[in-house]
Design a protein around this motif. Structure first.
Motif, short mmCIF file in Angstrom:
data_model
loop_
_atom_site.label_atom_id
_atom_site.label_comp_id
_atom_site.label_asym_id
_atom_site.label_seq_id
_atom_site.Cartn_x
_atom_site.Cartn_y
_atom_site.Cartn_z
N SER A 93 -48.44 -110.46 42.34
CA SER A 93 -48.28 -110.12 40.93
C SER A 93 -46.86 -110.42 40.45
N SER A 94 -46.31 -111.56 40.87
CA SER A 94 -44.93 -111.93 40.53
C SER A 94 -43.97 -110.82 40.96
N ILE A 95 -44.25 -110.21 42.09
CA ILE A 95 -43.47 -109.05 42.52
C ILE A 95 -42.15 -109.49 43.15
N ASP A 100 -34.97 -101.76 47.36
CA ASP A 100 -35.55 -100.42 47.11
C ASP A 100 -37.07 -100.42 47.30
N ARG A 101 -37.73 -101.53 46.96
CA ARG A 101 -39.18 -101.59 47.16
C ARG A 101 -39.54 -101.68 48.64
N LEU A 102 -38.65 -102.29 49.42
CA LEU A 102 -38.92 -102.42 50.86
C LEU A 102 -38.98 -101.07 51.57
N CYS A 180 -37.48 -110.26 30.39
CA CYS A 180 -38.56 -110.43 31.37
C CYS A 180 -38.27 -111.63 32.26
N ASP A 181 -39.18 -111.93 33.18
CA ASP A 181 -39.01 -113.04 34.12
C ASP A 181 -39.03 -114.38 33.35
N THR A 182 -38.22 -115.33 33.85
CA THR A 182 -38.09 -116.63 33.18
C THR A 182 -39.42 -117.36 32.90
#
Ligand code: ARG
Length: 245
Positions: A93-95, A100-102, A180-182
């Motif tokens: 999901s474009s994650i 911190d998520r790890l 947001c993301d490019t």
């Protein structure tokens, strides 16, 4: 001869039933995606199907790895929580892979590089990050756009469940900018002539497929398949298909 035929038939029947048993036994993994993020994952309104770069990529990886799967369309917030809790076997999901998520989940090797970018209306005088101070900035709640925009002192951040809602707010001048993301920004900018992308944040983000912790076997399979798919030029083809106008 008659005996041979019947033995053969029995053997065939036996084989097909064993095969069928095996087949129903091979389980389908559940892959979460928040299909509100064009052109990486979104619902094609003509076909009602989930499509995009990530969708094609995961399909190619799964085929390469011999993995059966189904996509589950979930909102961003429950998607990250669901991966952490093991509700889903994986998520594409474009994650952005983040330290911190790890702590809550594992990631595949990276497959794409993106940045955070500011989008404004063409008549805006915002030209960079400092121009966001005192302005209303829309983001998708809980994304890296949210994290980066919120880190700038004096910015008034509004979080939306979907980035499309932030763009609707921007187009109707309820807010002054979207972060947001490019690739997502490029899509909206090329779709709406009264939008422009003005400046990137000084961060580099890598997308990875997310997994609940201790999914080592699955991650190993996916990474091996991802490497093969990359070597076959699939990522380049997907860039051509989804990102280059
Ligand atoms: N790359 C960003 C992040 O990880 C945004 C991803 C949002 N993806 C989505 N399908 N809504 O925070």
């Amino acid at each position: 001869m008659k005996k041979f035929v019947s033995v053969t038939i029995i053997l065939i029947l036996l084989c097909t039933s064993i095969f069928a048993a095996c087949d129903s036994g091979s389980e389908k993994i559940r892959v979460a995606t928040d299909a509100t993020w064009p052109p990486f994952e979104y619902v094609d309104t003509d076909t009602n199907k989930i499509v995009g770069f990530d969708i094609d990529l995961f399909t190619a990886i799964a085929e390469e790895a011999g993995i059966e799967f189904e996509f589950v369309n979930v909102e961003w917030d429950p998607l990250l929580a669901g991966v952490a809790q093991g509700t889903y076997d994986a998520a594409i999901s474009s994650i952005t892979i983040r330290e911190d998520r790890l702590a809550d989940m594992s990631f595949s090797d990276p497959y794409f590089v993106a940045r955070q970018i500011i989008v404004v209306k063409t008549d805006s005088d915002i030209t960079g990050i400092s121009g966001l101070v005192g302005k209303k900035v829309g983001v998708q709640t809980g994304t890296t756009g949210d994290i980066e925009a919120s880190a700038v002192d004096g910015v008034n951040v509004t979080g939306y469940d979907e980035i499309g809602m932030a763009f609707v707010a921007l187009l109707s001048s309820q807010i002054d900018a979207v972060v947001c993301d490019t690739p997502v920004a490029s899509g909206y900018v090329s779709k709406y002539s009264n939008l422009k992308a003005v400046a990137e944040f000084p961060t580099i983000e890598e997308y990875g497929i997310a997994f609940p912790k201790s999914s080592d076997d699955l991650i190993e399979k996916i990474n091996a398949a991802l490497a093969n798919v990359k070597a076959d030029g699939v990522i380049d083809q997907l860039v051509q298909k989804w990102l280059v106008d």
